[in-house]
Design a protein around this motif. Sequence first.
Motif, PDB file in Angstrom:
ATOM      1  N   ALA A  64      26.331  -7.931 -29.912  1.00  0.00           N
ATOM      2  CA  ALA A  64      27.635  -8.200 -30.103  1.00  0.00           C
ATOM      3  C   ALA A  64      28.679  -7.524 -29.112  1.00  0.00           C
ATOM      4  O   ALA A  64      29.499  -8.160 -28.467  1.00  0.00           O
ATOM      5  CB  ALA A  64      28.382  -7.708 -31.458  1.00  0.00           C
ATOM      6  N   VAL A  65      28.379  -6.253 -28.573  1.00  0.00           N
ATOM      7  CA  VAL A  65      29.251  -5.756 -27.461  1.00  0.00           C
ATOM      8  C   VAL A  65      29.104  -6.442 -26.267  1.00  0.00           C
ATOM      9  O   VAL A  65      30.050  -6.909 -25.664  1.00  0.00           O
ATOM     10  CB  VAL A  65      28.727  -4.354 -27.459  1.00  0.00           C
ATOM     11  CG1 VAL A  65      29.438  -3.674 -26.083  1.00  0.00           C
ATOM     12  CG2 VAL A  65      28.852  -3.446 -28.615  1.00  0.00           C
ATOM     13  N   ALA A  66      28.091  -7.047 -26.092  1.00  0.00           N
ATOM     14  CA  ALA A  66      27.750  -7.735 -24.638  1.00  0.00           C
ATOM     15  C   ALA A  66      28.437  -9.068 -24.752  1.00  0.00           C
ATOM     16  O   ALA A  66      29.109  -9.601 -23.847  1.00  0.00           O
ATOM     17  CB  ALA A  66      26.273  -7.900 -24.462  1.00  0.00           C
ATOM     18  N   GLU A  73      36.931 -10.760 -25.508  1.00  0.00           N
ATOM     19  CA  GLU A  73      37.747 -10.586 -26.715  1.00  0.00           C
ATOM     20  C   GLU A  73      37.298  -9.466 -27.741  1.00  0.00           C
ATOM     21  O   GLU A  73      36.121  -9.252 -27.757  1.00  0.00           O
ATOM     22  CB  GLU A  73      37.963 -11.919 -27.463  1.00  0.00           C
ATOM     23  CG  GLU A  73      36.472 -12.388 -27.935  1.00  0.00           C
ATOM     24  CD  GLU A  73      36.434 -13.628 -28.586  1.00  0.00           C
ATOM     25  OE1 GLU A  73      37.413 -14.626 -28.014  1.00  0.00           O
ATOM     26  OE2 GLU A  73      35.521 -14.000 -29.422  1.00  0.00           O
ATOM     27  N   ALA A  74      38.173  -8.906 -28.156  1.00  0.00           N
ATOM     28  CA  ALA A  74      37.933  -7.903 -29.220  1.00  0.00           C
ATOM     29  C   ALA A  74      37.296  -8.422 -30.407  1.00  0.00           C
ATOM     30  O   ALA A  74      37.797  -9.469 -31.027  1.00  0.00           O
ATOM     31  CB  ALA A  74      38.933  -6.780 -29.505  1.00  0.00           C
ATOM     32  N   ARG A  75      36.651  -7.443 -31.134  1.00  0.00           N
ATOM     33  CA  ARG A  75      36.329  -8.037 -32.592  1.00  0.00           C
ATOM     34  C   ARG A  75      37.524  -8.109 -33.296  1.00  0.00           C
ATOM     35  O   ARG A  75      38.360  -7.111 -33.288  1.00  0.00           O
ATOM     36  CB  ARG A  75      35.251  -6.861 -33.269  1.00  0.00           C
ATOM     37  CG  ARG A  75      34.568  -7.489 -34.388  1.00  0.00           C
ATOM     38  CD  ARG A  75      33.137  -6.594 -34.798  1.00  0.00           C
ATOM     39  NE  ARG A  75      32.331  -6.407 -33.577  1.00  0.00           N
ATOM     40  CZ  ARG A  75      31.129  -5.920 -33.732  1.00  0.00           C
ATOM     41  NH1 ARG A  75      30.898  -5.310 -35.205  1.00  0.00           N
ATOM     42  NH2 ARG A  75      30.230  -5.887 -32.902  1.00  0.00           N
ATOM     43  N   PRO A  76      37.609  -8.918 -34.573  1.00  0.00           N
ATOM     44  CA  PRO A  76      38.746  -9.142 -35.103  1.00  0.00           C
ATOM     45  C   PRO A  76      38.924  -7.610 -36.070  1.00  0.00           C
ATOM     46  O   PRO A  76      37.842  -7.055 -36.518  1.00  0.00           O
ATOM     47  CB  PRO A  76      38.423 -10.184 -36.198  1.00  0.00           C
ATOM     48  CG  PRO A  76      37.492 -11.013 -35.568  1.00  0.00           C
ATOM     49  CD  PRO A  76      36.476 -10.196 -34.729  1.00  0.00           C
ATOM     50  N   ALA A  77      40.071  -7.416 -36.203  1.00  0.00           N
ATOM     51  CA  ALA A  77      40.634  -6.143 -36.708  1.00  0.00           C
ATOM     52  C   ALA A  77      39.874  -6.164 -38.357  1.00  0.00           C
ATOM     53  O   ALA A  77      39.881  -7.155 -38.995  1.00  0.00           O
ATOM     54  CB  ALA A  77      42.125  -5.848 -36.849  1.00  0.00           C
ATOM     55  N   PRO A  78      39.458  -5.230 -38.834  1.00  0.00           N
ATOM     56  CA  PRO A  78      38.664  -5.226 -40.067  1.00  0.00           C
ATOM     57  C   PRO A  78      39.754  -5.312 -41.292  1.00  0.00           C
ATOM     58  O   PRO A  78      40.993  -4.869 -41.005  1.00  0.00           O
ATOM     59  CB  PRO A  78      38.018  -3.609 -40.415  1.00  0.00           C
ATOM     60  CG  PRO A  78      38.573  -2.939 -39.129  1.00  0.00           C
ATOM     61  CD  PRO A  78      39.189  -3.715 -38.200  1.00  0.00           C
ATOM     62  N   LEU A  79      39.330  -6.078 -42.452  1.00  0.00           N
ATOM     63  CA  LEU A  79      40.448  -6.235 -43.147  1.00  0.00           C
ATOM     64  C   LEU A  79      40.742  -4.813 -43.842  1.00  0.00           C
ATOM     65  O   LEU A  79      40.076  -4.004 -44.256  1.00  0.00           O
ATOM     66  CB  LEU A  79      39.645  -7.210 -44.442  1.00  0.00           C
ATOM     67  CG  LEU A  79      39.337  -8.840 -43.876  1.00  0.00           C
ATOM     68  CD1 LEU A  79      38.683  -9.182 -44.951  1.00  0.00           C
ATOM     69  CD2 LEU A  79      40.601  -9.331 -43.353  1.00  0.00           C
TER      70      LEU A  79
ATOM     71  N   ALA B 128      27.875  -7.295 -41.680  1.00  0.00           N
ATOM     72  CA  ALA B 128      27.440  -8.481 -40.952  1.00  0.00           C
ATOM     73  C   ALA B 128      28.406  -9.039 -39.826  1.00  0.00           C
ATOM     74  O   ALA B 128      28.210 -10.058 -39.384  1.00  0.00           O
ATOM     75  CB  ALA B 128      27.742  -9.922 -42.215  1.00  0.00           C
ATOM     76  N   ALA B 129      29.365  -8.177 -39.524  1.00  0.00           N
ATOM     77  CA  ALA B 129      30.273  -8.190 -38.335  1.00  0.00           C
ATOM     78  C   ALA B 129      29.353  -8.315 -37.070  1.00  0.00           C
ATOM     79  O   ALA B 129      28.143  -7.855 -37.210  1.00  0.00           O
ATOM     80  CB  ALA B 129      31.425  -7.353 -38.225  1.00  0.00           C
ATOM     81  N   GLY B 130      29.696  -9.195 -36.258  1.00  0.00           N
ATOM     82  CA  GLY B 130      29.183  -9.075 -34.918  1.00  0.00           C
ATOM     83  C   GLY B 130      28.007 -10.314 -34.735  1.00  0.00           C
ATOM     84  O   GLY B 130      27.551 -10.446 -33.545  1.00  0.00           O
ATOM     85  N   HIS B 131      28.060 -11.190 -35.741  1.00  0.00           N
ATOM     86  CA  HIS B 131      27.541 -12.552 -35.736  1.00  0.00           C
ATOM     87  C   HIS B 131      28.540 -13.409 -35.068  1.00  0.00           C
ATOM     88  O   HIS B 131      29.320 -13.564 -35.496  1.00  0.00           O
ATOM     89  CB  HIS B 131      27.153 -13.137 -36.977  1.00  0.00           C
ATOM     90  CG  HIS B 131      25.811 -12.428 -37.773  1.00  0.00           C
ATOM     91  ND1 HIS B 131      25.945 -11.663 -38.630  1.00  0.00           N
ATOM     92  CD2 HIS B 131      24.584 -12.569 -37.138  1.00  0.00           C
ATOM     93  CE1 HIS B 131      24.655 -11.067 -38.960  1.00  0.00           C
ATOM     94  NE2 HIS B 131      23.749 -11.587 -37.978  1.00  0.00           N
TER      95      HIS B 131
END
Lengths: 187, 244
Positions: A64-66, A73-79, B128-131
């Motif tokens: 995921a990091v790569a 783009e950053a990972r969506p903020a956690p809920l 499951a995040a990162g998919h």
Amino acid sequence: MEAVLLVSARPVRLDDLVSATGLSEGETAQALENLSARYSPEDSGIVLRAVAGGHVFSTNPACAVAVERFREEARPAPLSGAAHEVLACALYLGPLTRGSVSRVRGVNSDAVVRNLLERNLLAEAGADRDAPGSPALLAVTDAFLAAADAGSGEDFPPLNSLVSPEELARVRERLTSSEEVPDEKEG
Amino acid sequence: MTAPSTGRSLADFTVELDVYSGPYEWLLALILKEELEIFEVPLRELVGLYAGSRDPEAANALDRDTDFAGSAAALILLKSRTLSPALEPEPDGEDAAAATPEELAERLQEYLKIRRAAEHLRDRLARAAGHYASAHTLPPKPGRLRVSGDRVTLAARRAFSRLVEPPVRHLGPITVTLQELAGMIRSGLFRGPVSYEALTRDMDRLRSAVAFAAALSLAQEGVVRLIQPEPLGTLTLEPLEPNR
């Protein structure tokens, strides 16, 4: 089948795969098993997931990091905790109205619901015709199931199994033995 | 004399909170867009940060204080509304019954289950995040790109045609102006106070209305005083500048 799955951003249902490939249902299921083994998280940067009633190719979370660096783009903020509670209401008690969500949580949840609708994790699924004004009913979406790595609502543990009977009994005892309402929600 | 406010006096105010670090204005935007839950923002800490960064000698100190007080008050209101219990009445009067400890226990038990389910969901979603699914998007089907000739003609006609002038015949010519009736009122006041009724006795409805507007205008300028002892009673115009 691999090619069909590759070009779909959404989970593809078995009957759609059967229709697209011309294979029988049994052959399609077998092919999916083979693909699942080939694209296992241990060996591949791409994984085959069985989510939301279908199959979809996704990147391996280990990469995921790569991927995020490449897409800039950053990972969506956690809920938030409130959002998780609203999703739990829709998943376990839904479809239900906004008012029902607020009643279960004890606080107004309209803003949280709106946010989840915008994120496509909740959707309006019909209306409660018996209630005044026929308010919309809320349910979780396929995007939610995919985000939770779940094939369907059945993949989640039963609601009653999440709290032990002893804990429930303690709550009842504390409330019924005293007039004061314990501060369970904040704890 | 202070510089006119640009409306962004807090542009240089940044905050460091557990849930957010960056410009205060962005924090407000994130809260309004509900990217950030208001009840996760410690307002007391926010006020403390502002008080710590405040420079009372700054040229725009008053603007900053005012803007911060306004936005902080809005945040407090928003937070209190978010935290307030749902006010929707139960259709069958369950609220009254819910007051009993038994009913409260039922509700709390239900909420406890939902809370545990929420915790389970949080862990599950985090795992499951990162998919990331295929980024391939299908182009529109060719059939969708076809536009009928009639629609193109209609769009072109709308784009290049002149706007139709709205009909104004029913409006009639303008026959009276505020200045004209203000002058008439000034003349009428030359001999002392006069009632609005006497002033407009021979006027039609339009002129009466404009005369009233002219009287209000003169009162605002300090030329006349409007006296009406009781609501809907006689309105008298009294000159304040008898020599004018």
